[in-house]
Design a protein around this motif. Structure first.
Motif, PDB file in Angstrom:
ATOM      1  N   ASP A   1     -27.787  27.863 -30.684  1.00 14.69           N
ATOM      2  CA  ASP A   1     -27.884  27.645 -29.238  1.00 14.69           C
ATOM      3  C   ASP A   1     -29.253  27.975 -28.681  1.00 14.69           C
ATOM      4  O   ASP A   1     -29.770  27.270 -27.822  1.00 14.69           O
ATOM      5  CB  ASP A   1     -26.822  28.469 -28.503  1.00 14.69           C
ATOM      6  CG  ASP A   1     -25.418  27.990 -28.812  1.00 14.69           C
ATOM      7  OD1 ASP A   1     -25.247  26.778 -29.067  1.00 14.69           O
ATOM      8  OD2 ASP A   1     -24.502  28.820 -28.807  1.00 14.69           O
TER       9      ASP A   1
ATOM     10  N   ALA B   1     -25.468  31.786 -34.549  1.00 15.18           N
ATOM     11  CA  ALA B   1     -26.021  32.471 -33.379  1.00 15.18           C
ATOM     12  C   ALA B   1     -27.330  31.837 -32.917  1.00 15.18           C
ATOM     13  O   ALA B   1     -27.574  31.753 -31.711  1.00 15.18           O
ATOM     14  CB  ALA B   1     -26.234  33.955 -33.692  1.00 15.18           C
TER      15      ALA B   1
ATOM     16  N   GLN C   1     -33.219  33.888 -31.084  1.00 15.49           N
ATOM     17  CA  GLN C   1     -32.786  35.255 -30.823  1.00 15.49           C
ATOM     18  C   GLN C   1     -33.634  36.246 -31.606  1.00 15.49           C
ATOM     19  O   GLN C   1     -34.117  35.935 -32.691  1.00 15.49           O
ATOM     20  CB  GLN C   1     -31.309  35.420 -31.202  1.00 15.49           C
ATOM     21  CG  GLN C   1     -30.395  34.553 -30.372  1.00 15.49           C
ATOM     22  CD  GLN C   1     -28.960  35.003 -30.465  1.00 15.49           C
ATOM     23  OE1 GLN C   1     -28.669  36.170 -30.716  1.00 15.49           O
ATOM     24  NE2 GLN C   1     -28.048  34.080 -30.247  1.00 15.49           N
TER      25      GLN C   1
ATOM     26  N   THR D   1     -26.711  42.809 -32.126  1.00 14.10           N
ATOM     27  CA  THR D   1     -25.716  43.038 -31.076  1.00 14.10           C
ATOM     28  C   THR D   1     -24.586  42.021 -31.145  1.00 14.10           C
ATOM     29  O   THR D   1     -23.413  42.375 -31.088  1.00 14.10           O
ATOM     30  CB  THR D   1     -26.394  42.971 -29.680  1.00 14.10           C
ATOM     31  OG1 THR D   1     -27.417  43.961 -29.631  1.00 14.10           O
ATOM     32  CG2 THR D   1     -25.393  43.203 -28.577  1.00 14.10           C
ATOM     33  N   SER D   2     -24.930  40.734 -31.289  1.00 16.91           N
ATOM     34  CA  SER D   2     -23.897  39.694 -31.289  1.00 16.91           C
ATOM     35  C   SER D   2     -23.072  39.661 -32.574  1.00 16.91           C
ATOM     36  O   SER D   2     -21.905  39.279 -32.554  1.00 16.91           O
ATOM     37  CB  SER D   2     -24.513  38.320 -31.027  1.00 16.91           C
ATOM     38  OG  SER D   2     -25.362  37.943 -32.085  1.00 16.91           O
ATOM     39  N   SER D   3     -23.660  40.086 -33.692  1.00 18.55           N
ATOM     40  CA  SER D   3     -22.939  40.021 -34.970  1.00 18.55           C
ATOM     41  C   SER D   3     -22.189  41.302 -35.311  1.00 18.55           C
ATOM     42  O   SER D   3     -21.274  41.281 -36.129  1.00 18.55           O
ATOM     43  CB  SER D   3     -23.917  39.713 -36.103  1.00 18.55           C
ATOM     44  OG  SER D   3     -24.785  40.809 -36.322  1.00 18.55           O
TER      45      SER D   3
ATOM     46  N   ASP E   1     -30.973  41.055 -30.681  1.00 17.85           N
ATOM     47  CA  ASP E   1     -29.931  40.162 -30.161  1.00 17.85           C
ATOM     48  C   ASP E   1     -28.916  39.821 -31.256  1.00 17.85           C
ATOM     49  O   ASP E   1     -27.704  39.836 -31.032  1.00 17.85           O
ATOM     50  CB  ASP E   1     -30.526  38.854 -29.632  1.00 17.85           C
ATOM     51  CG  ASP E   1     -31.447  39.049 -28.448  1.00 17.85           C
ATOM     52  OD1 ASP E   1     -31.293  40.052 -27.722  1.00 17.85           O
ATOM     53  OD2 ASP E   1     -32.323  38.179 -28.247  1.00 17.85           O
ATOM     54  N   LEU E   2     -29.427  39.498 -32.450  1.00 16.33           N
ATOM     55  CA  LEU E   2     -28.552  39.125 -33.560  1.00 16.33           C
ATOM     56  C   LEU E   2     -27.686  40.298 -34.006  1.00 16.33           C
ATOM     57  O   LEU E   2     -26.502  40.128 -34.325  1.00 16.33           O
ATOM     58  CB  LEU E   2     -29.374  38.590 -34.727  1.00 16.33           C
ATOM     59  CG  LEU E   2     -30.041  37.227 -34.485  1.00 16.33           C
ATOM     60  CD1 LEU E   2     -31.041  36.920 -35.588  1.00 16.33           C
ATOM     61  CD2 LEU E   2     -28.986  36.141 -34.389  1.00 16.33           C
TER      62      LEU E   2
END
Length: 189
Positions: free
Chosen positions: A12, A9, A15, A22-24, A19-20
Motif C-alpha cells: 500500500d 505491508a 514503510q 508495529t504493524s507485524s 512501522d513494519l
C-alpha cells in the motif's frame, strides 16, 4: 510467513522498520533481518527519506521493488485495442490504444492486441519475461460467439472463457493461448 507479511505491508505504501515492526508485531531486529533478506532477493527497495522536523539520519523506508514485475491488461474492444501496464502495486507505467475495424475477425483482433502490447512493452523498456499476469477482456459477438477474440485466444468453447481458463482444465487451454502467442516466445511450464 514473516516475509509475506512484510510484502503485504509495503504494497500500500512505503514503510520504515519501525512501522513494519508495529504493524507485524515482530521485533525491530526480526523485521530488519526479513527486510534485508527481501532487499537481497530483489523484492524490496530501501530509500532514505528525511522526515520533516526530525534531526539525524533519515530512517530507511522500504517499498516493493519498482521493477520486480508487471501486469499487462488488454481490452479488445469493438473498435479499439487498449493495453495498459502497471507495476505490482497498481501504478500505471504506460498505456497505448489503436483503432481496429469493427468487422475485423478474431484472429486479426488477437494479432492487433499482440502488436499493441509489444509496442507498449518496447516503449516502456519492459521485457515480456517481466510480466507476471496478462489479462484480456473482449466483448462476445452474439451472432458468432465462437469467433470472439477471447474464445479464439484461449481455445475455449463459445461463451465459456471464464470457466475454461480456471482450474486444472484451464491449464491446457492456457497452454493453447501461449502457443497462439508463440511469437512472444512464451512457453508453458
Amino acid at each position: 510467513m514473516n516475509s509475506l507479511g512484510i510484502l503485504r505491508a509495503v504494497m500500500d505504501e512505503p514503510q520504515t522498520l519501525r512501522d513494519l515492526a508495529t504493524s507485524s508485531g515482530l521485533s525491530r531486529t526480526a523485521v530488519d533481518a526479513v527486510a534485508g533478506d527481501l532487499v537481497g532477493m530483489g523484492w524490496l527497495e530501501a530509500s532514505e527519506i528525511a522526515s520533516a522536523g526530525r534531526l539525524g539520519r533519515p530512517a530507511a523506508t522500504y517499498r516493493l521493488a519498482s521493477t520486480l514485475g508487471y501486469f499487462l491488461s488488454i481490452d479488445i474492444g469493438a473498435n479499439h485495442i487498449y493495453a495498459v501496464v502497471t507495476d505490482l502495486t497498481g501504478h500505471v507505467q504506460g498505456h497505448l490504444t489503436d483503432p481496429i475495424d469493427e468487422m475485423a475477425p478474431a484472429p486479426d483482433r488477437v494479432s492487433a492486441a499482440l502488436d499493441v502490447s509489444d509496442r507498449l512493452l518496447v516503449d516502456l523498456g519492459i521485457g515480456r519475461d517481466s510480466l507476471w499476469v496478462v489479462t484480456i477482456g473482449s466483448p462476445e459477438r452474439s451472432a458468432h460467439p465462437e469467433s470472439s477474440p477471447t474464445s479464439v485466444a484461449a481455445g475455449c468453447p463459445a461463451g465459456s472463457v471464464s470457466t475454461c481458463t480456471s482450474g486444472s482444465a484451464g491449464s491446457s487451454r492456457r497452454r493453447s493461448w501461449w502457443r497462439a502467442t508463440s511469437r512472444w516466445a512464451l512457453t508453458p511450464s
